[in-house]
Enzyme design. Structure first.
Site, PDB file in Angstrom:
ATOM      1  N   HIS A 176      -4.935   9.615  -0.284  1.00  0.00           N
ATOM      2  CA  HIS A 176      -4.802   8.751   0.893  1.00  0.00           C
ATOM      3  C   HIS A 176      -5.644   9.287   2.053  1.00  0.00           C
ATOM      4  O   HIS A 176      -5.186   9.463   3.177  1.00  0.00           O
ATOM      5  CB  HIS A 176      -3.336   8.638   1.310  1.00  0.00           C
ATOM      6  CG  HIS A 176      -3.050   7.461   2.190  1.00  0.00           C
ATOM      7  ND1 HIS A 176      -2.929   7.559   3.555  1.00  0.00           N
ATOM      8  CD2 HIS A 176      -2.865   6.156   1.902  1.00  0.00           C
ATOM      9  CE1 HIS A 176      -2.677   6.367   4.071  1.00  0.00           C
ATOM     10  NE2 HIS A 176      -2.632   5.495   3.087  1.00  0.00           N
ATOM     11  N   HIS A 220       3.619  -2.381   3.185  1.00  0.00           N
ATOM     12  CA  HIS A 220       3.635  -1.013   2.658  1.00  0.00           C
ATOM     13  C   HIS A 220       4.982  -0.742   1.989  1.00  0.00           C
ATOM     14  O   HIS A 220       6.028  -1.000   2.593  1.00  0.00           O
ATOM     15  CB  HIS A 220       3.413   0.007   3.774  1.00  0.00           C
ATOM     16  CG  HIS A 220       2.078  -0.120   4.445  1.00  0.00           C
ATOM     17  ND1 HIS A 220       1.806  -1.117   5.370  1.00  0.00           N
ATOM     18  CD2 HIS A 220       0.932   0.598   4.320  1.00  0.00           C
ATOM     19  CE1 HIS A 220       0.544  -1.001   5.790  1.00  0.00           C
ATOM     20  NE2 HIS A 220      -0.002   0.035   5.167  1.00  0.00           N
ATOM     21  N   ASP A 244       0.819  -1.214   0.000  1.00  0.00           N
ATOM     22  CA  ASP A 244       0.000   0.000   0.000  1.00  0.00           C
ATOM     23  C   ASP A 244       0.856   1.267   0.000  1.00  0.00           C
ATOM     24  O   ASP A 244       2.007   1.265   0.462  1.00  0.00           O
ATOM     25  CB  ASP A 244      -0.895   0.038   1.242  1.00  0.00           C
ATOM     26  CG  ASP A 244      -2.094  -0.883   1.135  1.00  0.00           C
ATOM     27  OD1 ASP A 244      -2.156  -1.684   0.181  1.00  0.00           O
ATOM     28  OD2 ASP A 244      -2.966  -0.815   2.024  1.00  0.00           O
ATOM     29  N   ASP A 245       0.253   2.347  -0.486  1.00  0.00           N
ATOM     30  CA  ASP A 245       0.691   3.730  -0.265  1.00  0.00           C
ATOM     31  C   ASP A 245       1.762   4.245  -1.224  1.00  0.00           C
ATOM     32  O   ASP A 245       2.087   5.421  -1.203  1.00  0.00           O
ATOM     33  CB  ASP A 245       1.180   3.965   1.173  1.00  0.00           C
ATOM     34  CG  ASP A 245       0.133   3.652   2.218  1.00  0.00           C
ATOM     35  OD1 ASP A 245      -1.019   3.384   1.834  1.00  0.00           O
ATOM     36  OD2 ASP A 245       0.462   3.679   3.422  1.00  0.00           O
ATOM     37  N   HIS A 278      -5.756   3.043  -4.604  1.00  0.00           N
ATOM     38  CA  HIS A 278      -5.744   3.282  -3.157  1.00  0.00           C
ATOM     39  C   HIS A 278      -6.079   4.744  -2.852  1.00  0.00           C
ATOM     40  O   HIS A 278      -5.589   5.305  -1.876  1.00  0.00           O
ATOM     41  CB  HIS A 278      -4.375   2.901  -2.590  1.00  0.00           C
ATOM     42  CG  HIS A 278      -4.338   2.718  -1.098  1.00  0.00           C
ATOM     43  ND1 HIS A 278      -5.285   2.012  -0.395  1.00  0.00           N
ATOM     44  CD2 HIS A 278      -3.447   3.155  -0.167  1.00  0.00           C
ATOM     45  CE1 HIS A 278      -4.982   2.012   0.895  1.00  0.00           C
ATOM     46  NE2 HIS A 278      -3.882   2.715   1.061  1.00  0.00           N
TER      47      HIS A 278
END
Length: 256
Positions: free
Chosen positions: A109, A201, A54-55, A105
């Protein structure tokens, strides 16, 4: 004066009641799984798992992760943030070229369980557009920030042609807290089972960060999986091979 006070109080009660009744419903995991709009993991005897990040993309850590994945012939799914993609388009391009899956995603964020449908739609669409401009297609998978989900979030995702992907709750190593690499790897390897979706991540700290315990822990984790006969596949491949969804999935309807 007394009448004014009572009037203000009545307005407050009305507003409070209105807020309570308009908060989007959050159903049980079982309900969402039955509806087929959210996936935490799959039930399969085949030794396949999906590792997700993620991210990102991150200009330093993501390339390091890609190198390790290639070393073990592993495929992964990257849930990217649109604002990071805009800054590091070449990293996203490399992810796709090396056969990994790219998923949505959101753009900024945003962590907000009570996000409006219009805001989420904009976040998804903006991210889709920048991804498509770089790799030529829009992703079909979406992970809510922080795993936050309710009917509004899921319905909005489905209307945007997205399947909501969470993760096996016992396989969140909380690497965003930057624990020791050995702790990250041990958390995953001790609990891994066929059909699991692992949460990691690739963006930790800032773009200038040069040390990631996630990267270090990934090498040990993939070595364990390789030695124990596991195959690391993209989330979509995990779902197709487990017969969870087929090519017609995205013609389904939002939750009623």
């Amino acid at each position: 004066m007394k009448k004014n006070t009572l009037f203000v109080f009545a307005l407050f009660i009305f507003y409070f009641s209105f807020c309570l009744t308009t908060v989007a419903q959050t159903r049980s995991r079982e309900d969402y799984e039955k509806l087929g709009h959210v996936v935490w993991e799959v039930d399969t005897k085949e030794k396949i798992v999906a590792i997700t990040f993620d991210d990102g993309p991150h200009p330093v850590f993501t390339p390091q992760i890609l190198y390790i994945l290639a070393k073990y012939n592993a495929k992964a799914t990257f849930f990217v943030a649109g604002n990071k993609v805009k800054r590091f388009p070449s990293v996203l391009e490399r992810i796709a070229k090396e056969g990994h899956e790219i998923a949505n995603h959101t753009y900024n964020h945003i962590i907000n369980r009570n996000i409006t449908s219009s805001t989420l739609h904009s976040e998804l669409e903006q991210t889709d557009e920048i991804i498509q401009s770089i790799i030529g297609y829009k992703p079909t998978l979406y992970r809510p920030v922080g795993g936050m989900h309710n009917d509004l979030i899921i319905n909005t995702a489905v209307k945007n042609g997205k399947l909501v992907i969470l993760w096996s709750w016992h396989l969140d190593a909380e690497d965003w807290k930057n624990p020791a690499a050995s702790q990250i790897s041990r958390h995953i390897t001790k609990g891994i089972r066929p059909g699991n979706i692992v949460l990691l991540h690739d963006w930790i700290g800032t773009e200038y960060s040069r040390t990631s315990q996630t990267v270090k822990g990934l090498e040990t984790t993939l070595r364990f999986l390789y030695q124990n006969g596991y195959e690391c596949v993209t989330v979509s491949e995990l779902l197709f091979r487990s017969e969870i969804i087929d090519q017609d999935y995205f013609n389904t309807f939002p939750i009623e």
